[in-house]
Design an enzyme around this catalytic site. Structure first.
Site, PDB file in Angstrom:
ATOM      1  N   LYS A  60      53.264  38.030  -7.624  1.00  0.00           N
ATOM      2  CA  LYS A  60      53.559  39.041  -8.619  1.00  0.00           C
ATOM      3  C   LYS A  60      52.797  38.787  -9.924  1.00  0.00           C
ATOM      4  CE  LYS A  60      58.374  39.003  -7.132  1.00  0.00           C
ATOM      5  NZ  LYS A  60      59.754  38.680  -7.612  1.00  0.00           N
ATOM      6  N   GLY A  61      52.437  37.546 -10.145  1.00  0.00           N
ATOM      7  CA  GLY A  61      51.945  37.107 -11.455  1.00  0.00           C
ATOM      8  C   GLY A  61      50.835  37.918 -12.086  1.00  0.00           C
ATOM      9  N   GLU A 116      43.744  37.258 -10.421  1.00  0.00           N
ATOM     10  CA  GLU A 116      44.818  36.258 -10.377  1.00  0.00           C
ATOM     11  C   GLU A 116      45.270  35.910 -11.791  1.00  0.00           C
ATOM     12  OE1 GLU A 116      47.230  35.017  -9.235  1.00  0.00           O
ATOM     13  OE2 GLU A 116      46.993  33.134  -8.159  1.00  0.00           O
ATOM     14  N   ASP A 117      46.508  35.486 -11.908  1.00  0.00           N
ATOM     15  CA  ASP A 117      47.018  35.117 -13.233  1.00  0.00           C
ATOM     16  C   ASP A 117      46.501  33.744 -13.672  1.00  0.00           C
ATOM     17  OD1 ASP A 117      48.527  33.753 -11.323  1.00  0.00           O
ATOM     18  OD2 ASP A 117      50.480  34.348 -12.104  1.00  0.00           O
ATOM     19  N   ASP A 120      45.605  26.833 -10.642  1.00  0.00           N
ATOM     20  CA  ASP A 120      46.115  25.490 -10.936  1.00  0.00           C
ATOM     21  C   ASP A 120      45.449  24.510  -9.954  1.00  0.00           C
ATOM     22  OD1 ASP A 120      47.643  23.372 -11.807  1.00  0.00           O
ATOM     23  OD2 ASP A 120      49.532  24.102 -10.987  1.00  0.00           O
ATOM     24  N   LYS A 148      43.590  26.452 -15.284  1.00  0.00           N
ATOM     25  CA  LYS A 148      44.203  25.166 -15.673  1.00  0.00           C
ATOM     26  C   LYS A 148      43.503  24.086 -14.860  1.00  0.00           C
ATOM     27  CE  LYS A 148      48.710  24.574 -14.748  1.00  0.00           C
ATOM     28  NZ  LYS A 148      50.175  24.771 -14.910  1.00  0.00           N
ATOM     29  N   PHE A 169      53.247  24.093 -18.427  1.00  0.00           N
ATOM     30  CA  PHE A 169      53.756  25.172 -17.595  1.00  0.00           C
ATOM     31  C   PHE A 169      53.744  26.457 -18.398  1.00  0.00           C
ATOM     32  CE2 PHE A 169      56.290  27.857 -14.989  1.00  0.00           C
ATOM     33  CZ  PHE A 169      55.698  27.600 -13.762  1.00  0.00           C
ATOM     34  N   ASP A 176      55.627  33.553 -14.557  1.00  0.00           N
ATOM     35  CA  ASP A 176      57.067  33.309 -14.594  1.00  0.00           C
ATOM     36  C   ASP A 176      57.423  31.833 -14.501  1.00  0.00           C
ATOM     37  OD1 ASP A 176      56.294  33.045 -11.769  1.00  0.00           O
ATOM     38  OD2 ASP A 176      58.447  32.886 -11.405  1.00  0.00           O
ATOM     39  N   ARG A 182      58.255  36.924 -17.311  1.00  0.00           N
ATOM     40  CA  ARG A 182      57.064  37.718 -16.984  1.00  0.00           C
ATOM     41  C   ARG A 182      56.807  38.806 -18.027  1.00  0.00           C
ATOM     42  NH1 ARG A 182      55.565  36.388 -11.712  1.00  0.00           N
ATOM     43  NH2 ARG A 182      57.248  36.055 -10.227  1.00  0.00           N
TER      44      ARG A 182
HETATM   45  P1  IMP Z   1      47.400  27.000  -7.110  1.00  0.00           P
HETATM   46  O1  IMP Z   1      46.100  27.267  -7.800  1.00  0.00           O
HETATM   47  O2  IMP Z   1      47.325  27.129  -5.618  1.00  0.00           O
HETATM   48  O3  IMP Z   1      48.014  25.723  -7.557  1.00  0.00           O
HETATM   49  O4  IMP Z   1      48.464  28.086  -7.470  1.00  0.00           O
HETATM   50  C1  IMP Z   1      48.333  29.020  -8.419  1.00  0.00           C
HETATM   51  C2  IMP Z   1      49.661  29.747  -8.456  1.00  0.00           C
HETATM   52  O5  IMP Z   1      50.697  28.859  -8.899  1.00  0.00           O
HETATM   53  C3  IMP Z   1      49.603  30.877  -9.457  1.00  0.00           C
HETATM   54  O6  IMP Z   1      49.369  32.078  -8.792  1.00  0.00           O
HETATM   55  C4  IMP Z   1      50.979  30.836 -10.072  1.00  0.00           C
HETATM   56  O7  IMP Z   1      51.849  31.651  -9.325  1.00  0.00           O
HETATM   57  C5  IMP Z   1      51.457  29.435  -9.912  1.00  0.00           C
HETATM   58  N1  IMP Z   1      51.266  28.659 -11.156  1.00  0.00           N
HETATM   59  C6  IMP Z   1      50.453  27.609 -11.345  1.00  0.00           C
HETATM   60  N2  IMP Z   1      50.522  27.149 -12.579  1.00  0.00           N
HETATM   61  C7  IMP Z   1      51.425  27.940 -13.220  1.00  0.00           C
HETATM   62  C8  IMP Z   1      51.927  27.975 -14.561  1.00  0.00           C
HETATM   63  O8  IMP Z   1      51.571  27.172 -15.446  1.00  0.00           O
HETATM   64  N3  IMP Z   1      52.826  28.952 -14.837  1.00  0.00           N
HETATM   65  C9  IMP Z   1      53.238  29.846 -13.910  1.00  0.00           C
HETATM   66  N4  IMP Z   1      52.787  29.861 -12.651  1.00  0.00           N
HETATM   67  C10 IMP Z   1      51.897  28.910 -12.313  1.00  0.00           C
HETATM   68 MG    MG Z   2      50.823  33.598  -8.682  1.00  0.00          MG
END
Ligand code: IMP
Ligand code: MG
Length: 192
Positions: A60-61, A116-117, A120, A148, A169, A176, A182
């Site tokens: 949803k982000g 994408e939001d 990470d 990040k 975070f 969220d 959100r």
């Molecule tokens: P990754 O890159 O696979 O670790 O995951 C990214 C997803 O993790 C994003 O789409 C977010 O939903 C969630 N996520 C990672 N870091 C954060 C944060 O700091 N705040 C909120 N959601 C996060």
């Molecule tokens: Mg997400």
């Protein structure tokens, strides 16, 4: 209870309550997000001029970012959404990712831009890049509002990036914590 370190416009009472009750710190204020989103939209409009572009938001982000972005894009585009389930703690994704909702639009020979939001670890986008490439689009690129990089496990190419953020975070503007925050009009982080 900690008051915000510097002034920002409280858009509504709810945002104020969230902020005060959870030691919310503003990281990127609303006007700064707006300027950056407009600049990215201009770049996308230029880069994909005359091309069949499908913007795919990750639910949803990314829905807030996507909705602001598309209203500043000046070329014809198609919009779709994809949703993944990633297993792990609520504040971090694991390497195990499954598609919860696939896209509906045909994308063969079209250009895909994944919206994408935040990136990470990189697992989500690494998986989605491979998943969407199987659908035989002409290209697949990534547009991420936030990067990040401090915890990155898998390298992912980011074609369009809003901001690099520290290892916090992050919430607000679509992001969220346990489904809350959100709706904040700015990007902030929860004090640990
Ligand atoms: P990754 O890159 O696979 O670790 O995951 C990214 C997803 O993790 C994003 O789409 C977010 O939903 C969630 N996520 C990672 N870091 C954060 C944060 O700091 N705040 C909120 N959601 C996060
Ligand atoms: Mg997400």
């Amino acid at each position: 209870m900690r008051l915000p370190a510097f002034g920002h416009p409280f858009e509504n009472a709810e945002a104020l309550i969230y902020t005060l009750s959870k030691s919310m710190k503003t990281l990127i204020p609303k006007p700064k997000i707006e300027r950056r989103v407009k600049a990215i939209a201009r770049k996308i409009s230029k880069d994909y001029k005359g091309k069949d572009l499908v913007l795919i938001g990750i639910l949803k982000g990314a829905f807030v970012f996507l909705s602001d972005l598309i209203r500043n894009v000046t070329i014809p585009v198609e919009i779709d959404f994809i949703q993944v389930a990633s297993y792990g703690a609520s504040t971090a994704s694991s390497g195990v990712i499954k598609i919860k909702k696939d896209i509906d639009l045909p994308v063969v020979n079209k250009h895909i831009l994944i919206v994408e939001d935040i990136i990470d670890y990189g697992y989500t986008l690494d998986y989605l890049l491979r998943f969407l490439k199987h659908k035989k689009p002409r290209s697949v690129k990534i547009c991420a509002l936030l990067d990040k990089p401090s915890r990155r496990k898998v390298k992912v190419p980011i074609a369009y990036k809003g901001f690099t953020v520290p290892d916090r975070f992050i919430v607000g503007y679509g992001l969220d914590y346990n489904e809350k925050y959100r709706n904040l009009p700015y990007i902030g982080y929860l004090q640990k």
